[in-house]
Motif scaffolding. Structure first.
Motif, PDB file in Angstrom:
ATOM      1  N   UNK A   1       0.850  -1.078   0.106  1.00  0.00           N
ATOM      2  CA  UNK A   1      -0.039  -0.066  -0.018  1.00  0.00           C
ATOM      3  C   UNK A   1       0.703   1.147   0.139  1.00  0.00           C
ATOM      4  N   UNK A   2       0.816   2.138  -0.911  1.00  0.00           N
ATOM      5  CA  UNK A   2       1.568   3.278  -1.166  1.00  0.00           C
ATOM      6  C   UNK A   2       0.686   4.445  -0.984  1.00  0.00           C
ATOM      7  N   UNK A   3       1.220   5.794  -1.731  1.00  0.00           N
ATOM      8  CA  UNK A   3       0.205   6.931  -1.996  1.00  0.00           C
ATOM      9  C   UNK A   3      -0.907   6.769  -2.711  1.00  0.00           C
ATOM     10  N   UNK A   4      -0.771   5.979  -3.656  1.00  0.00           N
ATOM     11  CA  UNK A   4      -1.917   6.119  -4.805  1.00  0.00           C
ATOM     12  C   UNK A   4      -3.267   6.357  -4.161  1.00  0.00           C
TER      13      UNK A   4
ATOM     14  N   UNK B   1      -2.054   4.449   5.854  1.00  0.00           N
ATOM     15  CA  UNK B   1      -0.562   4.142   6.356  1.00  0.00           C
ATOM     16  C   UNK B   1       0.036   3.314   5.118  1.00  0.00           C
ATOM     17  N   UNK B   2       1.492   3.321   4.956  1.00  0.00           N
ATOM     18  CA  UNK B   2       2.190   2.813   3.812  1.00  0.00           C
ATOM     19  C   UNK B   2       2.264   1.416   4.534  1.00  0.00           C
TER      20      UNK B   2
ATOM     21  N   UNK C   1       7.681  -7.518   4.155  1.00  0.00           N
ATOM     22  CA  UNK C   1       9.327  -7.907   4.493  1.00  0.00           C
ATOM     23  C   UNK C   1       9.412  -9.373   3.680  1.00  0.00           C
ATOM     24  N   UNK C   2       8.276 -10.222   4.067  1.00  0.00           N
ATOM     25  CA  UNK C   2       8.131 -11.562   3.338  1.00  0.00           C
ATOM     26  C   UNK C   2       6.626 -11.867   3.496  1.00  0.00           C
ATOM     27  N   UNK C   3       6.470 -13.074   3.104  1.00  0.00           N
ATOM     28  CA  UNK C   3       4.845 -13.623   2.847  1.00  0.00           C
ATOM     29  C   UNK C   3       4.166 -13.461   3.939  1.00  0.00           C
ATOM     30  N   UNK C   4       4.770 -13.600   5.375  1.00  0.00           N
ATOM     31  CA  UNK C   4       4.458 -13.727   6.559  1.00  0.00           C
ATOM     32  C   UNK C   4       4.084 -12.340   7.299  1.00  0.00           C
ATOM     33  N   UNK C   5       4.939 -11.243   6.831  1.00  0.00           N
ATOM     34  CA  UNK C   5       5.086  -9.976   7.730  1.00  0.00           C
ATOM     35  C   UNK C   5       5.323  -8.818   6.673  1.00  0.00           C
ATOM     36  N   UNK C   6       4.487  -7.837   7.205  1.00  0.00           N
ATOM     37  CA  UNK C   6       4.709  -6.541   6.439  1.00  0.00           C
ATOM     38  C   UNK C   6       4.966  -5.338   7.672  1.00  0.00           C
TER      39      UNK C   6
ATOM     40  N   UNK D   1       0.451  -9.768   5.515  1.00  0.00           N
ATOM     41  CA  UNK D   1       0.100  -9.165   4.295  1.00  0.00           C
ATOM     42  C   UNK D   1      -1.217  -9.525   3.947  1.00  0.00           C
ATOM     43  N   UNK D   2      -1.549 -10.755   4.174  1.00  0.00           N
ATOM     44  CA  UNK D   2      -2.917 -11.254   3.486  1.00  0.00           C
ATOM     45  C   UNK D   2      -4.175 -10.718   4.483  1.00  0.00           C
ATOM     46  N   UNK D   3      -3.696 -10.126   5.589  1.00  0.00           N
ATOM     47  CA  UNK D   3      -4.909  -9.705   6.741  1.00  0.00           C
ATOM     48  C   UNK D   3      -5.044  -7.831   6.594  1.00  0.00           C
ATOM     49  N   UNK D   4      -4.341  -7.379   5.672  1.00  0.00           N
ATOM     50  CA  UNK D   4      -4.165  -5.982   5.774  1.00  0.00           C
ATOM     51  C   UNK D   4      -5.720  -5.548   5.143  1.00  0.00           C
ATOM     52  N   UNK D   5      -6.197  -4.755   5.844  1.00  0.00           N
ATOM     53  CA  UNK D   5      -7.555  -4.079   5.471  1.00  0.00           C
ATOM     54  C   UNK D   5      -7.131  -2.449   5.016  1.00  0.00           C
ATOM     55  N   UNK D   6      -7.468  -2.481   3.773  1.00  0.00           N
ATOM     56  CA  UNK D   6      -7.310  -1.100   3.124  1.00  0.00           C
ATOM     57  C   UNK D   6      -8.367  -0.496   2.940  1.00  0.00           C
TER      58      UNK D   6
END
Ligand code: CO
Ligand code: CO
Length: 350
Positions: A44-47, A52-53, A57-62, A159-164
């Motif tokens: 997730x970036x600025x677009x 938050x950004x 880091x890897x498939x398990x962690x952001x 990463x899979x649980x992030x709510x945007x």
């Protein structure tokens, strides 16, 4: 010395913390001229102007990164520290992430204000960060004419649980977890027009973390979320609707409000930020003629440490709301739905 004694903390505020914020319209014009770096790790970036950004880091962690700071919104320095930290942490919670580490950002006039005030601000912020389960690890302090305080927060998430703010789907129901009106009541407080009860109520709400609401939203599973801060309810809703490419319909009579805020709005006690928010949202919102002006103003009111706005599949909405109410998020309400229609269009009904 005498000058030090005569200064109140909110003498330095511009009617409310969010009034110090650059308006959404101007900010977009500025950011459009600054090239953004693409990176495969950025989930997730600025677009989409999300909270938050997110950096994988890897498939398990952001890592989830955010920061927020502003001038005092209340006179009590410890309370101001708590509010500023709760407000900054809120962006982490809006993404369904868990805060880990925080750092303070401080501007402070040591020549005109007692340093005891700064100690109390920092204590308030550190205590709130501790309540969030994170750790305050330092910061940076600049001598400046106007005090400002805020926090940088690093959180973590799978990463899979992030709510945007980009996942809302047609048919979803919209839930708001805190009442609106903090900007208006802060303005009234500054003018000496707020009663003790409304003051206590609004401060309790701003100090409250969105931690419980965030945990429940992850448990239940939702499609999108954002938190309501400086751009007001309609500003952040517009970002969510635009990022999700959907239209939304709001029932204004269902939106939780601080009752005193509507009275202040009726006599025109509106923070400047509300007008900037109205300009930012502009033609993307259609109000039914039955919605009165004070109600519109509340929907544009810039919030400090506001609630989460959650877009949830209809089958889960009742469970989400019930859990929120049971676990202390009592003011949460069902306020609208995602409908078919022009992308990014907001309709506000009575
Ligand atoms: Co936010
Ligand atoms: Co923010």
């Amino acid at each position: 010395m005498s000058k030090k004694a005569s200064c109140k903390l909110t003498d330095f505020a511009v009617s409310c913390g969010c009034a110090a914020k650059v308006g959404g319209k101007v900010l977009r014009q500025i950011l459009a001229q600054v090239p953004q770096t693409a990176d495969n790790h950025l989930l997730v970036a600025l677009e989409n102007f999300d909270d938050a950004a997110v950096y994988e880091l890897n498939e398990e962690m952001a890592l989830v990164e955010t920061l927020d700071f502003f001038p005092p919104v209340v006179d009590d320095p410890y309370t101001f520290g708590q509010i500023a930290a709760a407000n900054a942490l809120s962006d982490i919670y809006a993404m369904g992430a868990e805060p880990l580490v925080a750092m303070a950002i401080v501007c402070f006039p040591t020549r005109t204000l007692s340093t005891d005030i700064l100690v109390a601000i920092l204590k308030g912020g550190a205590d709130k960060v501790r309540e969030a389960g994170a750790v305050m690890v330092g910061g940076h302090t600049v001598e400046d004419e106007r005090p400002m305080y805020g926090v940088v927060v690093t959180g973590k998430a799978k990463p899979k649980e992030i709510v945007t703010n980009a996942g809302a789907k047609k048919g979803d129901l919209l839930i708001l977890t805190k009442p609106l009106g903090t900007g208006i009541i802060i303005t009234a407080m500054k003018a000496g027009l707020a009663g003790p009860q409304e003051k206590d109520e609004v401060i309790a709400s701003m100090v409250a973390l969105n931690k419980t609401a965030s945990r429940i939203m992850l448990e239940v599973g939702v499609n999108a979320a954002t938190d309501i801060t400086g751009f007001g309810f309609l500003g952040h809703l517009l970002e969510l609707a635009t990022a999700s490419r959907v239209a939304v319909e709001i029932n204004s009579s269902k939106v939780p409000l601080f009752p005193a805020a509507i009275d202040h709005a009726r006599i025109g006690l509106i923070p400047e930020g509300a007008y900037r928010n109205r300009e930012f949202v502009g033609g993307r919102v259609r109000f039914a003629p039955q919605v009165d002006l004070a109600q519109e103003d509340l929907l544009f009111d810039p919030q400090t440490s506001g609630g989460l706005l959650i877009s949830v599949p209809p089958a889960k909405a009742e469970i989400l709301l019930e859990k929120l109410h049971q676990q202390g998020v009592e003011k949460a309400g069902l306020i609208g739905e995602v409908v078919s229609g022009e992308k990014g269009l907001i309709t506000v009904k009575k």
